[in-house]
Design a protein around this motif. Structure first.
Motif, short mmCIF file in Angstrom:
data_model
loop_
_atom_site.label_atom_id
_atom_site.label_comp_id
_atom_site.label_asym_id
_atom_site.label_seq_id
_atom_site.Cartn_x
_atom_site.Cartn_y
_atom_site.Cartn_z
N ILE A 1 13.99 6.23 -4.33
CA ILE A 1 12.87 6.44 -3.40
C ILE A 1 11.97 5.22 -3.50
CG2 ILE A 1 10.89 7.88 -2.83
CD1 ILE A 1 12.42 10.25 -4.04
N LYS A 2 12.01 4.36 -2.51
CA LYS A 2 11.26 3.11 -2.55
C LYS A 2 9.80 3.31 -2.15
CE LYS A 2 13.29 0.18 -3.70
NZ LYS A 2 13.74 -0.13 -5.07
N ALA A 3 9.54 4.34 -1.36
CA ALA A 3 8.16 4.60 -0.94
C ALA A 3 8.05 6.06 -0.51
CB ALA A 3 7.76 3.68 0.21
N ILE A 4 6.90 6.66 -0.77
CA ILE A 4 6.65 8.04 -0.35
C ILE A 4 5.16 8.18 -0.08
CG2 ILE A 4 6.53 8.75 -2.78
CD1 ILE A 4 7.58 11.51 -1.86
N SER A 5 4.83 8.69 1.09
CA SER A 5 3.42 8.80 1.48
C SER A 5 3.15 10.16 2.10
CB SER A 5 3.06 7.69 2.47
OG SER A 5 1.70 7.78 2.86
N ASN A 6 2.06 10.77 1.68
CA ASN A 6 1.61 12.05 2.23
C ASN A 6 0.15 11.91 2.64
OD1 ASN A 6 3.87 14.18 1.26
ND2 ASN A 6 3.57 12.65 -0.33
N LEU A 7 -0.12 11.99 3.92
CA LEU A 7 -1.49 11.80 4.41
C LEU A 7 -1.92 13.02 5.22
CD1 LEU A 7 -1.32 8.09 5.67
CD2 LEU A 7 -2.16 8.92 3.47
N GLU A 8 -3.19 13.39 5.10
CA GLU A 8 -3.75 14.46 5.91
C GLU A 8 -5.15 14.06 6.36
OE1 GLU A 8 -5.75 17.42 2.57
OE2 GLU A 8 -3.83 17.94 3.47
N ARG A 9 -5.60 14.70 7.42
CA ARG A 9 -6.91 14.39 7.96
C ARG A 9 -7.98 14.62 6.90
NH1 ARG A 9 -7.97 14.20 13.31
NH2 ARG A 9 -6.21 15.58 13.80
N ASN A 10 -8.90 13.66 6.77
CA ASN A 10 -9.98 13.76 5.79
C ASN A 10 -10.96 14.86 6.22
OD1 ASN A 10 -12.01 13.42 3.95
ND2 ASN A 10 -12.31 11.24 4.33
N PRO A 11 -11.10 15.93 5.44
CA PRO A 11 -12.02 17.01 5.84
C PRO A 11 -13.48 16.63 5.73
CG PRO A 11 -11.14 17.44 3.65
CD PRO A 11 -10.44 16.21 4.16
N ARG A 12 -13.78 15.52 5.04
CA ARG A 12 -15.17 15.13 4.82
C ARG A 12 -15.60 13.90 5.61
NH1 ARG A 12 -12.71 16.27 0.10
NH2 ARG A 12 -13.40 18.12 -1.04
N GLY A 13 -14.73 13.43 6.49
CA GLY A 13 -15.09 12.24 7.25
C GLY A 13 -13.92 11.75 8.08
N PRO A 14 -14.04 10.57 8.66
CA PRO A 14 -12.96 10.04 9.51
C PRO A 14 -11.78 9.56 8.68
CG PRO A 14 -14.71 8.42 9.27
CD PRO A 14 -15.21 9.66 8.60
#
Length: 694
Positions: free
Chosen positions: A282-295
Motif C-alpha cells: 500500500i503506497k498511499a492511503i487517504s481518508n478525508l471527511e468534511r471538517n465539522p468545525r470549519g471549511p
C-alpha cells in the motif's frame, strides 16, 4: 576580683560540659532505642524500601515510511513556567523590561499580541507575594530550540534562575513530522484507563502496539556504602521500529488529488488507496471527511477497511468467476435485457441505460445489472448458497491482517436455496445485499492486473528491533484468484469501460496514461431504506492499462455540486493520481513532462498493436490543460515569494508557509494567479492571496 572572674569562667565551662554530657546521653539513648528497642520496626521499613520496584517505561518505536522517513516518533517538548515567589525574584527589573519582553514574546509566539502577553505576565503580580503562583504556566509545546530562544529574551536572559523564576518541564509526546499525512492509517496514542500507560489507540499504533511499545524494565533501591540509591534491575527494551510500505511522495499526491475533487464536488467524505500491483504494498492511503468545525476536509475514519455495499465495482468479481468457471464460453453471446427482468418474481432488475440486448463481453463496459445477474444465475439458480462458497474458495473472505486497526472482512451471505435466496443472489452479483471494504475490492482488481496472482495487501514490510524481521509478500487463498487467461480477458473488459464506445468511464480517457477500471454507484441506506438522493460513488482500476504498475480504489460519498457521476468524482481522483505520477517520472517514464500532448503523438503506454488500435478508435482531444502542469518548483532568489501557479492548494500552502507567508484563497482546483506576484520580496508574515480554478 580575679577570683570572681575565675569562678564565673569555671561555671560557664561547667554548664557547657553538662550540656554536652546531656546531649551525648540523649544520643546514646536514641541509639539504643533505634538499634535495640525499635530495631525490628526500622529493619522492616528498610526492607520495604529496598524491596520496592519501579517500572521503567520503554521508549516507543518509530513508524517509518518505505524510504526510512519518519512518520511517527517520540520527541521531547517543554512547558515554560514562572515562579513568582522565587527567593530573589527581581520584580523591579521585571516591570522595567515587561514591554520589551512582551514584544519579543508576540514576535516569536504570536498566539497572543504584545498587549495580551503583557497582561498575562503581569497578572500574578496583582497578588501579595505570599499568594503568587510558584509554577505560573507561560506556554506548552515548546521545542528545544523554542526553549533556548526563550532564554534569550529580556529578563529571562538572567543566568540565575532564582532571579527570573523561569523553569521548564520536559515531557515526551508522539510527533508526526508530516502532520496529517496518512494520519488515520498511522494512528494515534493515548493513556489506557487501566494503567495510565501510553499505548496505541488507533491505526498502526494500535494494531502493532505490542511491537512499538517494547518491554517494561524494573528498578529497585539498593543500599550502597553512603546512601540508598535507585538501581536498574531489569533494563527496559525499547519498542521496535516499524517500516511501512507508504511512499511519502505518492501519499502526498493521493491526499492532494482526493482533497481537490472532494472540495470541487462538495462530497461528505472520500477514501483512496494506491497499491503496487506486484507485491501488494500500500503506497498511499487517504481518508478525508468534511471538517465539522470549519471549511475544507480533515483526516477521517479509516473507511478503506470498513464494509459498504460496493455497487457495480463488484461486477468485476462476478464476471471473473463467470469467465474462470466457463459460464461465459462465448463473449459474443447476446443476452436479453430490455427495460427490466423480474428474476424469481422479485422486484424487476433494471439498467440505467437499457437496451433490448447486450453482448456478454460488454456487460462490464455498459455496467449492465441485468446482464450480470443473468450470467451468475444460470449456474447458481438452483443452489444460491454455492455462490458464497465459490467466493469463499477464492480466499476473498479471509482477514487480510494488513496492520490497519478496525479491519473487517467482507460480508457475503450464505443464502438459502429458496426464492428469497435466489433474489439475494441476483442482487449480490452486481453489488447489493453485501458489504465489502474498499481494500478487498482493490485486491481483486489488483489480482486481475497481476495476471491472476492474488497478493495480500500489506502496510508493514519490516520490523527493526532486537531481531530484525522482514515481512514477505503474502497471498490470499491459494495465491491465485484466476488463471492468466481469465485475467487478460478481464483486463480487456476493464479497459473497454474507459475506452469502449459505450463505456461508463469514458470521462477518464487521456493521451498520457491509459486507465482501466470500473465505475460503481450505490444508493445509501437511511432509516432502513435506500435514499436515492444520496449515493456512494466508486471507481477501482489500474494503470497503465497494458502494463499495470499500480492499482487504485476511490470512494466518494454524496457529492452535492459540479460532479455527480462515479467517473467524474472517484474516477477523476484516480486519473489525476496517474497523471501526477507520470509527471514526476514514477511510472517508469521520463519526468520530462509536457503540459499538452500533440494530437498526432502516440500514447505512452501501448504494449500491443491491439492497444494502439483501440486508442485510435476512441482518440479524443482530452489533453491536459497547461494550468494543471504540476511543475517542479521554480528557482527564485532567496527571500523572494515562490511561484506556486499550477500547484494544487495543499502544495501551494506548504510552499508558501514554509517560506514564512500566510495564505488566503478563493475557488477550487489549481492555483491560477497569486498576489503579491512571485519573485517579489514581501515581508515575512505577509498574506498571499491565491485564486484557484480548474
Amino acid at each position: 576580683m580575679k577570683k570572681d572572674n575565675r569562678s564565673y569562667i569555671l561555671l560557664r565551662y561547667g554548664l557547657v560540659i553538662v550540656f554536652i554530657l546531656w546531649l551525648a546521653a540523649c544520643i546514646v539513648v536514641k541509639l539504643c532505642e533505634t538499634t535495640v528497642v525499635d530495631a525490628d520496626k526500622w529493619n522492616q521499613r528498610a526492607n520495604e524500601l529496598l524491596s520496592q520496584t519501579k517500572e521503567i517505561i520503554p521508549g516507543r518505536g518509530n513508524i517509518l515510511a518505505s524510504d526510512g522517513s519518519v512518520l511517527a516518533t517520540n520527541l521531547n517538548f517543554y512547558t515554560a513556567r514562572i515562579d513568582y515567589r522565587a527567593e530573589k525574584f527581581n520584580e523591579k527589573l521585571f516591570r522595567d523590561t515587561i514591554d520589551q519582553l512582551a514584544a519579543r514574546m508576540a514576535e516569536h509566539f504570536p498566539v497572543k499580541s504584545a498587549e495580551q502577553w503583557k497582561k498575562h505576565l503581569l497578572k500574578p503580580l496583582d497578588k501579595v507575594k505570599e499568594k503568587r503562583p510558584r509554577a505560573y504556566k507561560l506556554m506548552s509545546g515548546l521545542s528545544h530550540a523554542d526553549m533556548e530562544t526563550l532564554r534569550t529574551f529580556p529578563f529571562f536572559s538572567i543566568k540565575n534562575r532564582n532571579r527570573n523564576g523561569l523553569t521548564f518541564e520536559k515531557y515526551m509526546r508522539r510527533f508526526n513530522p508530516y502532520g496529517d499525512m496518512a494520519r488515520r492509517s498511522i494512528g494515534g496514542v493515548g493513556e489506557t484507563a487501566e494503567s495510565k500507560e501510553i499505548h496505541g489507540i488507533s491505526g498502526l499504533e494500535k494494531a502493532l502496539d505490542s511491537l512499538l511499545y517494547g518491554k517494561v524494565g524494573y528498578s529497585k533501591m539498593i543500599n550502597l556504602t553512603k546512601k540508598i540509591t535507585d538501581w536498574t534491575d531489569i533494563p527496559a527494551i525499547p519498542g521496535s521500529d516499524i517500516v511501512t510500505t507508504i511512499d511519502i511522495n505518492m501519499q502526498d499526491i493521493v491526499e492532494s488529488e482526493l482533497n481537490n475533487v472532494l472540495d470541487t464536488c462538495g462530497a461528505d467524505w472520500g477514501v483512496a488507496v494506491l497499491m503496487d500491483v506486484k507485491n501488494g504494498d500500500i503506497k498511499a492511503i487517504s481518508n478525508l471527511e468534511r471538517n465539522p468545525r470549519g471549511p475544507g476536509y480533515i483526516e477521517a475514519r479509516n473507511r478503506a477497511v470498513m464494509g459498504y455495499e460496493p455497487g457495480s465495482v463488484v461486477k468485476t468479481l462476478s464476471m471473473m468467476i463467470a469467465v474462470e468457471d466457463g459460464l461465459v464460453p462465448d463473449l459474443n453471446e447476446v443476452l436479453p435485457t430490455g427495460s427490466g427482468w423480474a428474476y424469481a418474481g422479485g422486484r424487476p432488475i433494471t439498467d440505467a441505460h437499457h437496451s433490448a440486448s447486450i453482448r456478454a463481453g460488454d456487460v462490464l463496459e455498459q455496467s449492465s445489472n441485468i446482464g450480470m445477474a443473468r450470467i451468475i444465475t444460470r449456474k447458481y439458480n438452483d443452489n444460491p448458497g454455492a455462490f458464497y462458497s465459490r467466493v469463499k474458495a477464492l480466499g476473498f473472505l479471509e482477514p487480510m491482517n494488513t496492520g490497519i486497526a478496525g479491519e473487517v472482512p467482507p460480508r457475503f451471505d450464505s443464502v438459502p436455496n429458496d426464492r428469497g435466496g435466489r433474489i439475494a443472489l441476483s442482487r449480490m452479483s452486481y453489488g447489493y445485499a453485501t458489504e465489502i471494504p474498499p481494500l478487498y475490492t482493490l485486491a481483486i482488481y489488483n489480482a486481475i492486473a497481476n495476471d491472476g496472482v492474488f497478493v495480500r495487501p500489506r502496510l508493514v514490510k519490516e520490523v527493526k528491533g532486537a531481531v530484525d524481521s522482514v515481512f514477505p509478500v503474502g497471498y490470499m487463498g491459494n495465491g491465485r484468484a484466476c488463471s492468466p487467461q481469465t485475467a487478460a480477458t478481464l483486463r480487456q473488459m476493464l479497459t473497454n469501460v474507459v475506452w469502449g464506445d459505450h463505456g461508463t468511464g469514458r470521462f477518464l480517457r487521456n493521451n498520457t496514461v491509459r486507465i482501466a477500471g470500473k465505475t460503481g454507484t450505490c444508493y445509501m441506506i437511511e432509516n432502513g431504506a435506500y435514499n436515492q438522493g444520496k449515493k456512494r460513488l466508486a471507481f477501482c482500476g489500474f494503470f497503465p492499462a497494458e502494463e499495470p504498475k499500480y492499482s487504485c480504489v476511490v470512494l466518494t460519498c454524496h457529492p452535492t455540486k459540479n460532479f455527480f457521476g462515479a467517473a467524474t468524482t472517484s474516477g477523476q481522483v484516480l486519473r489525476n493520481i496517474a497523471l501526477k505520477l507520470y509527471s514526476r517520472g514514477m511510472l517508469g517514464n521520463s519526468s520530462d513532462y509536457r503540459s499538452v500532448t500533440p494530437s498526432d503523438a502516440a500514447p505512452t503506454f501501448y504494449a500491443s498493436a491491439s492497444g494502439r488500435k483501440a486508442y485510435e478508435r476512441v482518440k479524443s482531444d482530452f489533453a491536459i490543460p497547461s494550468h494543471r502542469s504540476l511543475k517542479s518548483p521554480s528557482t527564485v532568489a532567496k527571500g523572494t515569494l515562490p511561484d506556486v501557479k499550477g500547484y494544487g492548494l495543499r502544495e501551494a500552502i506548504v510552499a508558501l508557509e514554509t517560506a514564512g507567508y500566510n495564505v488566503d484563497y478563493t475557488g477550487s482546483g489549481y492555483v491560477r494567479s497569486m498576489e503579491p506576484a512571485a519573485g517579489t520580496r514581501p515581508a515575512r508574515g505577509t498574506r498571499v492571496r491565491l485564486v484557484l480554478g480548474n
